[in-house]
Design an enzyme around this catalytic site. Structure first.
Site, mmCIF file in Angstrom:
data_model
loop_
_atom_site.group_PDB
_atom_site.id
_atom_site.type_symbol
_atom_site.label_atom_id
_atom_site.label_comp_id
_atom_site.label_asym_id
_atom_site.label_seq_id
_atom_site.Cartn_x
_atom_site.Cartn_y
_atom_site.Cartn_z
ATOM 1 N N CYS A 116 73.229 48.784 26.349
ATOM 2 C CA CYS A 116 72.190 49.107 27.416
ATOM 3 C C CYS A 116 72.696 49.713 28.689
ATOM 4 O O CYS A 116 71.836 50.229 29.397
ATOM 5 C CB CYS A 116 71.548 47.545 27.737
ATOM 6 S SG CYS A 116 71.151 46.625 26.277
ATOM 7 N N HIS A 160 67.744 48.408 33.783
ATOM 8 C CA HIS A 160 67.794 48.242 32.238
ATOM 9 C C HIS A 160 66.642 46.974 32.008
ATOM 10 O O HIS A 160 66.491 46.125 33.044
ATOM 11 C CB HIS A 160 69.169 47.599 31.647
ATOM 12 C CG HIS A 160 68.820 47.095 30.394
ATOM 13 N ND1 HIS A 160 68.296 47.595 29.254
ATOM 14 C CD2 HIS A 160 69.148 45.716 29.727
ATOM 15 C CE1 HIS A 160 68.126 46.941 28.227
ATOM 16 N NE2 HIS A 160 68.784 45.881 28.350
ATOM 17 N N ASN A 192 62.090 45.811 25.377
ATOM 18 C CA ASN A 192 63.825 46.162 25.574
ATOM 19 C C ASN A 192 64.322 47.197 24.635
ATOM 20 O O ASN A 192 64.344 46.902 23.484
ATOM 21 C CB ASN A 192 64.398 44.890 25.768
ATOM 22 C CG ASN A 192 66.056 44.849 25.880
ATOM 23 O OD1 ASN A 192 66.445 45.974 25.738
ATOM 24 N ND2 ASN A 192 66.645 43.962 26.263
#
Length: 334
Positions: free
Chosen positions: A124, A259, A290
């Site tokens: 990420c 993120h 996500n």
């Protein structure tokens, strides 16, 4: 005898993100679609994560399909020819081949051959790592333009019964062209890793264990509470440090693009940074999910496309995840 003097690259003083491109999974997956196998509900998922839907790619839409789509948009918006790209950096943890790199294939597919190309494995944090490296390549003179892509097809590594992370995940790709600038466009990057927590986000098994029959197909897992505490508190310190080294105050930002891990983490980071109400905080996770390395560029692209922010403003972007790796910088919005 005089020592020969080697020639060096001609450096440039500044770089910036010139353009962004985006591609998302073609399927809209609701909380009701996935709640059954984890014995959950739409209400529980919304309260815990903020997610209403997530975008996932169908069987016929590959990671590379999304990466090419996002890259093509970024190249077109930058107004450059693909042959001018001096390096291709692809951040991903879901390329289905250990080798060769996804970046090498991407370079060919977008017309950037024979640019050097390599993958970044920082999960990420990978896109922010890529921006840091692209900034260095451009300013050193090693490349005039760099294509940076964060892309994932996380649905290939999901266990539908997993309650730790799988219900969060989506698919997509975000791309940026980084090039020279007459004014500062990318601040010094604050980045690092915490290998002492290496196992807190990762795979359920290794490929060797899968090969030997001692494990099923490896899927993503996390220790939710550990990751939540680390992301909410330690990453607030990283974000504050990024503002400090950039010489920018929170109230001078147009946007904060973290993120897209969890809406509670996003809101906690904004709170600890003291982000005022007039600064837009990206919450792309609500409808995209996500997407690991893709989440920061996808969220920034969405803000620009919606008109919530405008080109030329300042944005703090920060990625964090498995490794535990993290990276943050202030950038001028393309």
């Amino acid at each position: 005898m005089n020592q020969p003097v080697m020639r060096q690259y001609e450096p440039v003083r500044y770089s910036r993100i010139l353009s962004l491109g985006a591609a998302r999974g073609d399927l809209v997956v609701t909380n009701d679609d996935i709640a059954g196998p984890i014995d959950s509900s739409d209400e529980w998922i919304r309260q815990r994560t903020g997610i209403i839907t997530r975008r996932r790619a169908s069987e016929n839409r590959s990671l590379m399909d999304m990466a090419v789509e996002a890259s093509t948009e970024a190249i077109k918006k930058a107004g450059i020819d693909p042959s001018e790209i001096g390096a291709v950096l692809f951040s991903t943890i879901t390329h289905p081949h250990q080798t060769p790199s996804a970046a090498a294939l991407l370079a060919d597919l977008v017309g950037a051959n024979p640019a050097p190309a390599f993958d970044i494995s920082a999960a990420c944090a990978g896109y922010c790592y890529g921006i840091a490296q692209a900034d260095a390549l451009v300013r050193s003179g090693m490349a005039k333009y760099v294509l940076v892509v964060g892309g994932e097809k996380l649905s290939d590594f999901i266990d539908p019964t997993d309650r730790t992370i799988s219900f969060l995940l989506g698919d997509g790709a975000g791309a940026a062209i980084v090039g020279p600038s007459e004014t500062p466009g990318i601040s010094p990057t604050v980045w690092g890793s915490d290998g002492s927590n290496w196992d807190k986000v990762g795979m359920s098994a290794s490929l060797l264990e899968f090969r030997d029959g001692s494990a099923t197909w490896p899927t993503l897992r996390q220790e939710g509470q550990t990751v939540y505490r680390w992301a909410s508190w330690e990453m607030a310190k990283t974000a504050a440090k990024a503002l400090e080294v950039a010489g920018v105050k929170a109230e001078e930002l147009s946007a904060v693009v973290t993120h897209q891990a969890n809406i509670r983490i996003i809101d906690e980071l904004a709170k600890q940074l003291g982000v005022p109400e007039n600064v837009v905080v990206a919450r792309d996770i609500i409808y995209t999910g996500n997407t690991s390395a893709a989440s920061v560029p996808l969220a920034m692209h969405a803000l620009l496309e919606s008109g919530e922010v405008k080109s030329g403003g300042l944005a703090l972007q920060i990625g964090f995840g498995a490794g535990l790796a993290f990276g943050a910088q202030v950038v001028v919005l393309p």
